[in-house]
Design a protein around this motif. Structure first.
Motif, PDB file in Angstrom:
ATOM      1  N   ALA A 156      -1.746 -10.221   8.730  1.00  9.37           N
ATOM      2  CA  ALA A 156      -2.636  -9.620   7.736  1.00  9.37           C
ATOM      3  C   ALA A 156      -4.046  -9.559   8.324  1.00  9.37           C
ATOM      4  CB  ALA A 156      -2.612 -10.418   6.452  1.00  9.37           C
ATOM      5  N   GLY A 157      -4.665  -8.385   8.236  1.00  7.17           N
ATOM      6  CA  GLY A 157      -6.004  -8.189   8.784  1.00  7.17           C
ATOM      7  C   GLY A 157      -6.018  -7.567  10.174  1.00  7.17           C
ATOM      8  N   SER A 158      -4.848  -7.471  10.814  1.00 10.79           N
ATOM      9  CA  SER A 158      -4.772  -6.881  12.153  1.00 10.79           C
ATOM     10  C   SER A 158      -5.049  -5.385  12.110  1.00 10.79           C
ATOM     11  CB  SER A 158      -3.386  -7.091  12.763  1.00 10.79           C
ATOM     12  OG  SER A 158      -3.127  -8.445  12.989  1.00 10.79           O
ATOM     13  N   LYS A 159      -5.789  -4.895  13.090  1.00  7.74           N
ATOM     14  CA  LYS A 159      -6.062  -3.475  13.255  1.00  7.74           C
ATOM     15  C   LYS A 159      -4.886  -2.865  14.009  1.00  7.74           C
ATOM     16  CE  LYS A 159      -9.281  -0.115  13.614  1.00  7.74           C
ATOM     17  NZ  LYS A 159      -9.654   0.649  12.486  1.00  7.74           N
ATOM     18  N   VAL A 160      -4.339  -1.755  13.502  1.00 13.58           N
ATOM     19  CA  VAL A 160      -3.205  -1.107  14.150  1.00 13.58           C
ATOM     20  C   VAL A 160      -3.485   0.378  14.362  1.00 13.58           C
ATOM     21  CG1 VAL A 160      -1.457  -2.722  13.306  1.00 13.58           C
ATOM     22  CG2 VAL A 160      -2.014  -0.706  11.952  1.00 13.58           C
ATOM     23  N   TYR A 161      -2.797   0.940  15.343  1.00 17.86           N
ATOM     24  CA  TYR A 161      -2.841   2.367  15.631  1.00 17.86           C
ATOM     25  C   TYR A 161      -1.419   2.909  15.514  1.00 17.86           C
ATOM     26  CZ  TYR A 161      -7.362   0.951  17.339  1.00 17.86           C
ATOM     27  OH  TYR A 161      -8.613   0.415  17.411  1.00 17.86           O
ATOM     28  N   LEU A 181      -2.362   2.614  -0.096  1.00 21.75           N
ATOM     29  CA  LEU A 181      -1.788   1.942   1.058  1.00 21.75           C
ATOM     30  C   LEU A 181      -0.562   2.674   1.592  1.00 21.75           C
ATOM     31  CD1 LEU A 181      -2.045  -1.759  -0.164  1.00 21.75           C
ATOM     32  CD2 LEU A 181      -3.654  -0.492   1.247  1.00 21.75           C
ATOM     33  N   HIS A 182      -0.410   2.631   2.911  1.00 23.67           N
ATOM     34  CA  HIS A 182       0.759   3.209   3.573  1.00 23.67           C
ATOM     35  C   HIS A 182       1.810   2.108   3.728  1.00 23.67           C
ATOM     36  CE1 HIS A 182       3.128   5.551   6.416  1.00 23.67           C
ATOM     37  NE2 HIS A 182       3.160   4.485   7.203  1.00 23.67           N
ATOM     38  N   LYS A 183       3.069   2.424   3.436  1.00 22.41           N
ATOM     39  CA  LYS A 183       4.160   1.466   3.613  1.00 22.41           C
ATOM     40  C   LYS A 183       4.858   1.764   4.932  1.00 22.41           C
ATOM     41  CE  LYS A 183       5.305   0.999  -1.262  1.00 22.41           C
ATOM     42  NZ  LYS A 183       6.317   1.264  -2.286  1.00 22.41           N
ATOM     43  N   ILE A 184       4.981   0.747   5.770  1.00 24.79           N
ATOM     44  CA  ILE A 184       5.814   0.852   6.955  1.00 24.79           C
ATOM     45  C   ILE A 184       7.184   0.348   6.506  1.00 24.79           C
ATOM     46  CG2 ILE A 184       6.230   0.095   9.318  1.00 24.79           C
ATOM     47  CD1 ILE A 184       3.204  -0.414   9.554  1.00 24.79           C
ATOM     48  N   GLY A 197      -4.926   2.008  11.001  1.00 28.07           N
ATOM     49  CA  GLY A 197      -5.447   1.280   9.856  1.00 28.07           C
ATOM     50  C   GLY A 197      -5.415  -0.221  10.056  1.00 28.07           C
ATOM     51  N   GLU A 198      -5.361  -0.952   8.926  1.00 26.26           N
ATOM     52  CA  GLU A 198      -5.386  -2.408   8.934  1.00 26.26           C
ATOM     53  C   GLU A 198      -4.217  -2.941   8.111  1.00 26.26           C
ATOM     54  OE1 GLU A 198      -8.121  -5.871   6.925  1.00 26.26           O
ATOM     55  OE2 GLU A 198      -9.145  -4.093   7.686  1.00 26.26           O
ATOM     56  N   ILE A 199      -3.503  -3.919   8.668  1.00 33.23           N
ATOM     57  CA  ILE A 199      -2.390  -4.544   7.947  1.00 33.23           C
ATOM     58  C   ILE A 199      -2.966  -5.319   6.767  1.00 33.23           C
ATOM     59  CG2 ILE A 199      -0.515  -6.242   8.061  1.00 33.23           C
ATOM     60  CD1 ILE A 199       0.149  -3.851   9.754  1.00 33.23           C
ATOM     61  N   VAL A 200      -2.510  -4.979   5.557  1.00 31.74           N
ATOM     62  CA  VAL A 200      -2.971  -5.660   4.349  1.00 31.74           C
ATOM     63  C   VAL A 200      -2.015  -6.791   3.995  1.00 31.74           C
ATOM     64  CG1 VAL A 200      -3.419  -5.378   1.877  1.00 31.74           C
ATOM     65  CG2 VAL A 200      -4.100  -3.590   3.479  1.00 31.74           C
ATOM     66  N   GLU A 201      -0.702  -6.525   4.121  1.00 34.54           N
ATOM     67  CA  GLU A 201       0.280  -7.522   3.709  1.00 34.54           C
ATOM     68  C   GLU A 201       1.582  -7.330   4.482  1.00 34.54           C
ATOM     69  OE1 GLU A 201       2.279  -9.184  -0.432  1.00 34.54           O
ATOM     70  OE2 GLU A 201       0.989  -7.435  -0.495  1.00 34.54           O
ATOM     71  N   ILE A 202       2.216  -8.453   4.824  1.00 38.99           N
ATOM     72  CA  ILE A 202       3.554  -8.441   5.414  1.00 38.99           C
ATOM     73  C   ILE A 202       4.503  -8.796   4.281  1.00 38.99           C
ATOM     74  CG2 ILE A 202       5.078  -9.452   7.145  1.00 38.99           C
ATOM     75  CD1 ILE A 202       2.505 -10.132   8.748  1.00 38.99           C
ATOM     76  N   LEU A 203       5.459  -7.898   3.991  1.00 37.87           N
ATOM     77  CA  LEU A 203       6.293  -8.024   2.797  1.00 37.87           C
ATOM     78  C   LEU A 203       7.603  -8.768   3.014  1.00 37.87           C
ATOM     79  CD1 LEU A 203       5.740  -4.367   1.540  1.00 37.87           C
ATOM     80  CD2 LEU A 203       4.565  -6.431   0.783  1.00 37.87           C
ATOM     81  N   ALA A 212       4.599  -4.079  -5.211  1.00 36.46           N
ATOM     82  CA  ALA A 212       4.056  -3.335  -6.335  1.00 36.46           C
ATOM     83  C   ALA A 212       2.921  -4.105  -6.991  1.00 36.46           C
ATOM     84  CB  ALA A 212       5.155  -3.030  -7.350  1.00 36.46           C
ATOM     85  N   SER A 213       2.979  -5.437  -6.895  1.00 39.76           N
ATOM     86  CA  SER A 213       1.932  -6.238  -7.518  1.00 39.76           C
ATOM     87  C   SER A 213       0.664  -6.276  -6.665  1.00 39.76           C
ATOM     88  CB  SER A 213       2.435  -7.667  -7.772  1.00 39.76           C
ATOM     89  OG  SER A 213       2.680  -8.314  -6.548  1.00 39.76           O
ATOM     90  N   ALA A 214       0.753  -5.886  -5.404  1.00 39.40           N
ATOM     91  CA  ALA A 214      -0.437  -5.865  -4.553  1.00 39.40           C
ATOM     92  C   ALA A 214      -1.352  -4.738  -5.038  1.00 39.40           C
ATOM     93  CB  ALA A 214      -0.040  -5.653  -3.094  1.00 39.40           C
ATOM     94  N   GLY A 215      -2.589  -5.064  -5.296  1.00 43.72           N
ATOM     95  CA  GLY A 215      -3.528  -4.082  -5.835  1.00 43.72           C
ATOM     96  C   GLY A 215      -3.771  -2.922  -4.894  1.00 43.72           C
TER      97      GLY A 215
END
Length: 167
Positions: free
Chosen positions: A114-119, A89-92, A142-148, A81-84
């Motif tokens: 983080a930063g990886s391009k995914v399909y 963003l889509h949550k997996i 899209g692109e992975i922004v963060e691993i939670l 939630a703190s990630a801007g």
């Protein structure tokens, strides 16, 4: 409330894992398991009064296991939630309770970072449940922004695992 067989399976999963505490809440019921150096304590509580079903408190003794602190799901959700820009963003999310792994084996590199391009069909992680390794796909381009979550962490059903910036 979970059936006795399902609770037994959860006890086995927690016992076989490296975590020392597990909490599961669903529809007004709560199951909390803690591993000590000599035993696993399991308690189930009902938040809603049920006329015929008393509260269940069991304390089976099991083999000792290594105690490793795990980040609770609520902390992971607060962190995400703190990630801007979370609204964009889509949550997996985890489709099951199990153990999160970033790679196919300890020697292999992570599926994504983080930063990886995914399909949509890109495998992003594995969730192990009852000795079965389930490959989790990105579900979106899209692109992975963060691993939670951390590698080896126990995850709950519906718990966010990754934040993806969709294309």
């Amino acid at each position: 409330m979970l059936k006795v067989e399902e609770i037994r399976e959860l006890i086995k999963l927690v016992d076989d894992s490296t975590i020392d505490e597990f909490v599961y809440e669903h529809e007004g019921s709560k199951i909390k398991m803690k591993k000590n150096t000599s035993e696993t304590i399991v308690s189930a509580e009902s938040f809603k009064p049920i006329a015929q079903a008393p509260q269940v408190h069991t304390q089976p003794t099991v083999q000792p296991a290594a105690a490793v602190e795990a980040q609770p799901a609520k902390e992971a959700e607060q962190h995400s939630a703190s990630a801007g820009n979370e609204g964009n963003l889509h949550k997996i999310v985890s489709p099951m309770v199990g153990t999160f792994y970033q790679s196919s084996s300890p020697e292999a590199g992570p599926y994504v970072s983080a930063g990886s391009k995914v399909y949509k069909e890109t495998i992003v992680c594995i969730v192990e449940a009852m000795k079965l390794f389930n490959e989790i796909e990105a579900e979106v381009n899209g692109e992975i922004v963060e691993i939670l979550v951390k590698d080896g962490q126990l995850v709950e059903y519906g718990q966010p695992l990754f934040l993806v910036k969709p294309e």
